[in-house]
Design a protein around this motif. Structure first.
Motif, PDB file in Angstrom:
ATOM      1  N   THR A   1       6.753   7.727  -2.252  1.00  0.00           N
ATOM      2  CA  THR A   1       5.181   6.454  -1.299  1.00  0.00           C
ATOM      3  C   THR A   1       4.207   7.147  -0.917  1.00  0.00           C
ATOM      4  O   THR A   1       3.381   6.688  -1.032  1.00  0.00           O
ATOM      5  N   GLY A   2       3.964   8.224  -2.024  1.00  0.00           N
ATOM      6  CA  GLY A   2       2.278   9.072  -1.587  1.00  0.00           C
ATOM      7  C   GLY A   2       2.369   8.808  -3.183  1.00  0.00           C
ATOM      8  O   GLY A   2       3.449   9.601  -3.731  1.00  0.00           O
ATOM      9  N   ASP A   3       0.846   9.729  -3.340  1.00  0.00           N
ATOM     10  CA  ASP A   3       0.351  10.391  -4.523  1.00  0.00           C
ATOM     11  C   ASP A   3       1.578  11.566  -4.650  1.00  0.00           C
ATOM     12  O   ASP A   3       1.370  12.472  -3.988  1.00  0.00           O
ATOM     13  N   PRO A   4       1.563  11.940  -5.949  1.00  0.00           N
ATOM     14  CA  PRO A   4       2.303  13.381  -6.007  1.00  0.00           C
ATOM     15  C   PRO A   4       1.079  15.110  -6.326  1.00  0.00           C
ATOM     16  O   PRO A   4       0.471  14.245  -6.414  1.00  0.00           O
TER      17      PRO A   4
ATOM     18  N   GLN B   1       0.969  -0.816   0.094  1.00  0.00           N
ATOM     19  CA  GLN B   1      -0.163  -0.302  -0.029  1.00  0.00           C
ATOM     20  C   GLN B   1       0.728   1.531   0.140  1.00  0.00           C
ATOM     21  O   GLN B   1       0.770   1.685  -0.729  1.00  0.00           O
ATOM     22  N   ARG B   2       1.966   0.989   0.655  1.00  0.00           N
ATOM     23  CA  ARG B   2       2.931   2.302   0.976  1.00  0.00           C
ATOM     24  C   ARG B   2       4.187   2.667  -0.362  1.00  0.00           C
ATOM     25  O   ARG B   2       3.595   3.814  -0.849  1.00  0.00           O
ATOM     26  N   THR B   3       4.111   1.548  -1.285  1.00  0.00           N
ATOM     27  CA  THR B   3       4.791   2.147  -2.430  1.00  0.00           C
ATOM     28  C   THR B   3       3.965   1.970  -3.453  1.00  0.00           C
ATOM     29  O   THR B   3       4.299   2.091  -4.687  1.00  0.00           O
ATOM     30  N   ALA B   4       2.607   2.051  -3.790  1.00  0.00           N
ATOM     31  CA  ALA B   4       1.939   1.658  -4.747  1.00  0.00           C
ATOM     32  C   ALA B   4       2.242   2.912  -5.747  1.00  0.00           C
ATOM     33  O   ALA B   4       2.180   2.453  -6.920  1.00  0.00           O
ATOM     34  N   SER B   5       1.867   3.946  -5.153  1.00  0.00           N
ATOM     35  CA  SER B   5       2.430   5.327  -6.161  1.00  0.00           C
ATOM     36  C   SER B   5       3.708   4.707  -6.644  1.00  0.00           C
ATOM     37  O   SER B   5       4.016   5.981  -7.763  1.00  0.00           O
ATOM     38  N   GLY B   6       4.499   4.639  -6.148  1.00  0.00           N
ATOM     39  CA  GLY B   6       5.581   5.257  -6.235  1.00  0.00           C
ATOM     40  C   GLY B   6       6.538   4.329  -7.278  1.00  0.00           C
ATOM     41  O   GLY B   6       7.984   3.929  -7.675  1.00  0.00           O
ATOM     42  N   GLU B   7       5.899   2.771  -7.543  1.00  0.00           N
ATOM     43  CA  GLU B   7       6.383   1.823  -8.142  1.00  0.00           C
ATOM     44  C   GLU B   7       5.967   1.009  -9.102  1.00  0.00           C
ATOM     45  O   GLU B   7       4.245   1.498  -8.919  1.00  0.00           O
ATOM     46  N   CYS B   8       6.107   0.452  -9.801  1.00  0.00           N
ATOM     47  CA  CYS B   8       5.056  -0.406 -11.371  1.00  0.00           C
ATOM     48  C   CYS B   8       6.210  -1.132 -11.584  1.00  0.00           C
ATOM     49  O   CYS B   8       7.010  -1.839 -11.502  1.00  0.00           O
TER      50      CYS B   8
END
Ligand code: SF4
Length: 127
Positions: free
Chosen positions: A84-87, A9-16
């Protein structure tokens, strides 16, 4: 109900991780300073004697030792820190691929991951 690990959950927006290239979004703290972003905070820790800075919106969760940051900036640049969060629109970041490779296993299936005015693909710079 899907079960998700807290780290996912923490890294969802920062990684693919949808192909084998494994891309990460890296926030540029230098950009936060240059913009004088109102969400950038810093404080002095009397226990360690160090000053730290971080993002109130947790676009990056880690706190950065300011003296280390400044030393790195004097010798080539601090670089990025993992998102780690949405920009927010003002956040400056780039996308870094972890593994270069050819073939269908490395073909991007999530081009939207690169979409942002402030994002650029590091592969553009080294191609
Ligand atoms: S909101 Fe964006 S620009 Fe502002 S401190 Fe956080 S990461 Fe930096």
């Amino acid at each position: 109900m899907p079960v998700t690990q807290p780290s996912e959950q923490r890294t969802a927006s920062g990684e693919c991780r949808q192909c084998r290239t494994f891309c990460d979004r890296m926030v540029e703290p230098r950009g936060c300073l240059e913009l004088r972003c109102r969400y950038l905070y810093s404080y002095f820790d009397p226990l360690s004697g160090a000053r730290y800075m971080g993002c109130m919106r947790k676009v990056f969760r880690a706190e950065i030792d300011v003296s280390h940051f400044e030393a790195a900036e004097r010798s080539g640049g601090y670089g990025g820190i993992k998102m780690t969060g949405d920009p927010l629109p003002q956040c400056q970041y780039r996308v870094e691929p972890a593994y270069e490779g050819g073939g269908p296993q490395h073909e991007c299936v999530n081009p939207g991951f690169f979409d942002a005015d402030s994002a650029f693909d590091l592969r553009d710079a080294i191609a």
